[in-house]
Write a protein that holds these residues in place. Sequence first.
Motif, PDB file in Angstrom:
ATOM      1  N   VAL A 192     -44.122 -24.030  19.257  1.00 37.48           N
ATOM      2  CA  VAL A 192     -42.891 -23.794  20.020  1.00 37.48           C
ATOM      3  C   VAL A 192     -41.893 -24.927  19.801  1.00 37.48           C
ATOM      4  O   VAL A 192     -40.681 -24.685  19.729  1.00 37.48           O
ATOM      5  CB  VAL A 192     -43.222 -23.625  21.516  1.00 37.48           C
ATOM      6  CG1 VAL A 192     -41.962 -23.599  22.358  1.00 37.48           C
ATOM      7  CG2 VAL A 192     -44.016 -22.350  21.735  1.00 37.48           C
ATOM      8  N   ARG A 193     -42.379 -26.169  19.690  1.00 32.98           N
ATOM      9  CA  ARG A 193     -41.466 -27.298  19.473  1.00 32.98           C
ATOM     10  C   ARG A 193     -40.665 -27.116  18.192  1.00 32.98           C
ATOM     11  O   ARG A 193     -39.446 -27.281  18.172  1.00 32.98           O
ATOM     12  CB  ARG A 193     -42.251 -28.605  19.424  1.00 32.98           C
ATOM     13  CG  ARG A 193     -41.375 -29.843  19.226  1.00 32.98           C
ATOM     14  CD  ARG A 193     -42.199 -31.090  19.016  1.00 32.98           C
ATOM     15  NE  ARG A 193     -42.955 -31.452  20.202  1.00 32.98           N
ATOM     16  CZ  ARG A 193     -44.270 -31.331  20.312  1.00 32.98           C
ATOM     17  NH1 ARG A 193     -44.979 -30.839  19.300  1.00 32.98           N
ATOM     18  NH2 ARG A 193     -44.890 -31.687  21.411  1.00 32.98           N
ATOM     19  N   LEU A 194     -41.345 -26.776  17.122  1.00 35.49           N
ATOM     20  CA  LEU A 194     -40.665 -26.579  15.842  1.00 35.49           C
ATOM     21  C   LEU A 194     -39.728 -25.376  15.893  1.00 35.49           C
ATOM     22  O   LEU A 194     -38.569 -25.449  15.462  1.00 35.49           O
ATOM     23  CB  LEU A 194     -41.703 -26.400  14.731  1.00 35.49           C
ATOM     24  CG  LEU A 194     -41.180 -26.136  13.316  1.00 35.49           C
ATOM     25  CD1 LEU A 194     -40.241 -27.249  12.869  1.00 35.49           C
ATOM     26  CD2 LEU A 194     -42.326 -25.964  12.338  1.00 35.49           C
ATOM     27  N   THR A 195     -40.214 -24.264  16.432  1.00 34.42           N
ATOM     28  CA  THR A 195     -39.405 -23.045  16.499  1.00 34.42           C
ATOM     29  C   THR A 195     -38.168 -23.236  17.360  1.00 34.42           C
ATOM     30  O   THR A 195     -37.059 -22.863  16.965  1.00 34.42           O
ATOM     31  CB  THR A 195     -40.254 -21.889  17.061  1.00 34.42           C
ATOM     32  OG1 THR A 195     -41.361 -21.649  16.197  1.00 34.42           O
ATOM     33  CG2 THR A 195     -39.429 -20.626  17.189  1.00 34.42           C
ATOM     34  N   ALA A 196     -38.343 -23.828  18.541  1.00 35.66           N
ATOM     35  CA  ALA A 196     -37.219 -23.986  19.468  1.00 35.66           C
ATOM     36  C   ALA A 196     -36.148 -24.905  18.903  1.00 35.66           C
ATOM     37  O   ALA A 196     -34.939 -24.630  19.044  1.00 35.66           O
ATOM     38  CB  ALA A 196     -37.731 -24.524  20.802  1.00 35.66           C
ATOM     39  N   ASN A 197     -36.553 -25.985  18.271  1.00 37.79           N
ATOM     40  CA  ASN A 197     -35.569 -26.913  17.718  1.00 37.79           C
ATOM     41  C   ASN A 197     -34.801 -26.294  16.557  1.00 37.79           C
ATOM     42  O   ASN A 197     -33.601 -26.559  16.391  1.00 37.79           O
ATOM     43  CB  ASN A 197     -36.260 -28.196  17.253  1.00 37.79           C
ATOM     44  CG  ASN A 197     -36.524 -29.160  18.386  1.00 37.79           C
ATOM     45  OD1 ASN A 197     -35.652 -29.873  18.843  1.00 37.79           O
ATOM     46  ND2 ASN A 197     -37.758 -29.150  18.885  1.00 37.79           N
ATOM     47  N   MET A 198     -35.466 -25.484  15.744  1.00 37.61           N
ATOM     48  CA  MET A 198     -34.777 -24.843  14.624  1.00 37.61           C
ATOM     49  C   MET A 198     -33.843 -23.741  15.114  1.00 37.61           C
ATOM     50  O   MET A 198     -32.735 -23.574  14.603  1.00 37.61           O
ATOM     51  CB  MET A 198     -35.788 -24.280  13.627  1.00 37.61           C
ATOM     52  CG  MET A 198     -36.654 -25.336  12.960  1.00 37.61           C
ATOM     53  SD  MET A 198     -35.722 -26.728  12.280  1.00 37.61           S
ATOM     54  CE  MET A 198     -34.717 -25.913  11.049  1.00 37.61           C
ATOM     55  N   ILE A 199     -34.256 -22.993  16.118  1.00 39.50           N
ATOM     56  CA  ILE A 199     -33.417 -21.911  16.639  1.00 39.50           C
ATOM     57  C   ILE A 199     -32.197 -22.476  17.363  1.00 39.50           C
ATOM     58  O   ILE A 199     -31.087 -21.952  17.220  1.00 39.50           O
ATOM     59  CB  ILE A 199     -34.233 -21.007  17.587  1.00 39.50           C
ATOM     60  CG1 ILE A 199     -35.098 -20.040  16.786  1.00 39.50           C
ATOM     61  CG2 ILE A 199     -33.318 -20.206  18.503  1.00 39.50           C
ATOM     62  CD1 ILE A 199     -35.855 -19.045  17.626  1.00 39.50           C
ATOM     63  N   ALA A 200     -32.389 -23.541  18.144  1.00 42.73           N
ATOM     64  CA  ALA A 200     -31.306 -24.057  18.988  1.00 42.73           C
ATOM     65  C   ALA A 200     -30.089 -24.460  18.160  1.00 42.73           C
ATOM     66  O   ALA A 200     -28.955 -24.065  18.460  1.00 42.73           O
ATOM     67  CB  ALA A 200     -31.813 -25.247  19.804  1.00 42.73           C
ATOM     68  N   GLY A 201     -30.312 -25.237  17.104  1.00 32.42           N
ATOM     69  CA  GLY A 201     -29.189 -25.679  16.284  1.00 32.42           C
ATOM     70  C   GLY A 201     -28.530 -24.540  15.538  1.00 32.42           C
ATOM     71  O   GLY A 201     -27.297 -24.449  15.472  1.00 32.42           O
ATOM     72  N   HIS A 202     -29.328 -23.629  14.977  1.00 29.37           N
ATOM     73  CA  HIS A 202     -28.766 -22.493  14.244  1.00 29.37           C
ATOM     74  C   HIS A 202     -27.974 -21.578  15.171  1.00 29.37           C
ATOM     75  O   HIS A 202     -26.930 -21.042  14.793  1.00 29.37           O
ATOM     76  CB  HIS A 202     -29.891 -21.698  13.568  1.00 29.37           C
ATOM     77  CG  HIS A 202     -30.480 -22.386  12.385  1.00 29.37           C
ATOM     78  ND1 HIS A 202     -31.102 -23.613  12.469  1.00 29.37           N
ATOM     79  CD2 HIS A 202     -30.538 -22.037  11.072  1.00 29.37           C
ATOM     80  CE1 HIS A 202     -31.523 -23.973  11.271  1.00 29.37           C
ATOM     81  NE2 HIS A 202     -31.194 -23.043  10.401  1.00 29.37           N
ATOM     82  N   LEU A 203     -28.484 -21.400  16.384  1.00 33.73           N
ATOM     83  CA  LEU A 203     -27.789 -20.544  17.342  1.00 33.73           C
ATOM     84  C   LEU A 203     -26.457 -21.154  17.750  1.00 33.73           C
ATOM     85  O   LEU A 203     -25.444 -20.453  17.858  1.00 33.73           O
ATOM     86  CB  LEU A 203     -28.678 -20.335  18.572  1.00 33.73           C
ATOM     87  CG  LEU A 203     -28.176 -19.351  19.625  1.00 33.73           C
ATOM     88  CD1 LEU A 203     -28.007 -17.960  19.022  1.00 33.73           C
ATOM     89  CD2 LEU A 203     -29.128 -19.303  20.807  1.00 33.73           C
ATOM     90  N   LEU A 204     -26.432 -22.462  17.957  1.00 38.13           N
ATOM     91  CA  LEU A 204     -25.187 -23.138  18.310  1.00 38.13           C
ATOM     92  C   LEU A 204     -24.164 -23.050  17.180  1.00 38.13           C
ATOM     93  O   LEU A 204     -22.973 -22.789  17.418  1.00 38.13           O
ATOM     94  CB  LEU A 204     -25.481 -24.598  18.659  1.00 38.13           C
ATOM     95  CG  LEU A 204     -24.313 -25.440  19.179  1.00 38.13           C
ATOM     96  CD1 LEU A 204     -23.715 -24.802  20.426  1.00 38.13           C
ATOM     97  CD2 LEU A 204     -24.756 -26.866  19.469  1.00 38.13           C
ATOM     98  N   LEU A 205     -24.618 -23.253  15.955  1.00 36.09           N
ATOM     99  CA  LEU A 205     -23.720 -23.121  14.798  1.00 36.09           C
ATOM    100  C   LEU A 205     -23.164 -21.706  14.690  1.00 36.09           C
ATOM    101  O   LEU A 205     -21.977 -21.505  14.393  1.00 36.09           O
ATOM    102  CB  LEU A 205     -24.465 -23.489  13.520  1.00 36.09           C
ATOM    103  CG  LEU A 205     -24.758 -24.975  13.282  1.00 36.09           C
ATOM    104  CD1 LEU A 205     -25.728 -25.142  12.123  1.00 36.09           C
ATOM    105  CD2 LEU A 205     -23.469 -25.734  12.996  1.00 36.09           C
ATOM    106  N   THR A 206     -24.002 -20.710  14.942  1.00 34.10           N
ATOM    107  CA  THR A 206     -23.573 -19.318  14.849  1.00 34.10           C
ATOM    108  C   THR A 206     -22.560 -18.970  15.929  1.00 34.10           C
ATOM    109  O   THR A 206     -21.532 -18.328  15.663  1.00 34.10           O
ATOM    110  CB  THR A 206     -24.788 -18.379  14.958  1.00 34.10           C
ATOM    111  OG1 THR A 206     -25.723 -18.708  13.940  1.00 34.10           O
ATOM    112  CG2 THR A 206     -24.372 -16.925  14.810  1.00 34.10           C
TER     113      THR A 206
END
Length: 226
Positions: free
Chosen positions: A161-175
Motif C-alpha cells: 500500500v505504501r508504494l501504491t499510494a505514493n505512486m497514485i497520489a502524485g500522478h493523480l495530482l498531476l492529472t
Amino acid sequence: MMSNLFSIFDPTTEISNLPLNWTSTIIGLMLIPTSIWLIPSRNSMTMSVLMNKMHQEMKTISSKGSINSGNTFILTSLFLMILANNFLGLFPYIFTSTSHLTLTLTLALPMWVSFMLFGWIKNTNHMFEHLVPQGTPTMLMPFMVIIETISNLIRPGTLAVRLTANMIAGHLLLTLLGNNGPSMSHTMLSILITAQILLLILEAAVAIIQSYVFAILSTLYSSEVN
C-alpha cells in the motif's frame, strides 16, 4: 472504461482481451540497448556503482546468514525493477504498474511468506523471542505478543500500500492540475506549467525513495528471521 476519478489508472487498453498496459512492467528491458551490457560506458558504470552501493547498504543491515544466501542481490534487483517501473510511469501515456496492488502485493506477499516460513522452520526460538521485546513487564507480555503478531501480519500489506499510494497520489495530482489547463488564462497557465514541472521533479524523487524504502524494508524483514 471506469467513469470515476481513478479511471486514468484503470488498465483498459487491450487487444483481443490481452491487457497491454501491463507490458510497461517489462518494456524497460526492451528499450535498454545491448551496448549497455557489452561495451563499458557511463550508463554501465552508473548502473554498477548503483548496484554496489545498494549491495553495501543491504549488507550492512542484513545478518550474516542472509548475505551468504544471496538475498542482497535479489533485493538489489527488486530495487532496480521497482525504480525502472516508477520512472516509466512518469512518461506520458505509459501505464504505471507500481500504482496497482496487483503488482505490489505480488512482490511483497511471496517475500514475506518465504521469510516467515524460513524463520519459523529454521529459527523457531528466535522468532518466538521477537514476539516479546526484551525488558517487557510480565503483565504486558500477552498484549505484546498480540501486537507483534498483528504487526508481522500486516507487513506485506503496508509494503504494497505504501508504494501504491505514493505512486497514485502524485500522478493523480498531476492529472487533476493538468485537466484545468484549457480553462485557464495565459498568466495562470504559466504558473500551472511551473507547478507541474516542480511536481514532476518531486515525483522523480518519490520514485527513487519509494523503491529504496521497499527494498530496505524487505531487507530488514529478512534480517529478523536469522
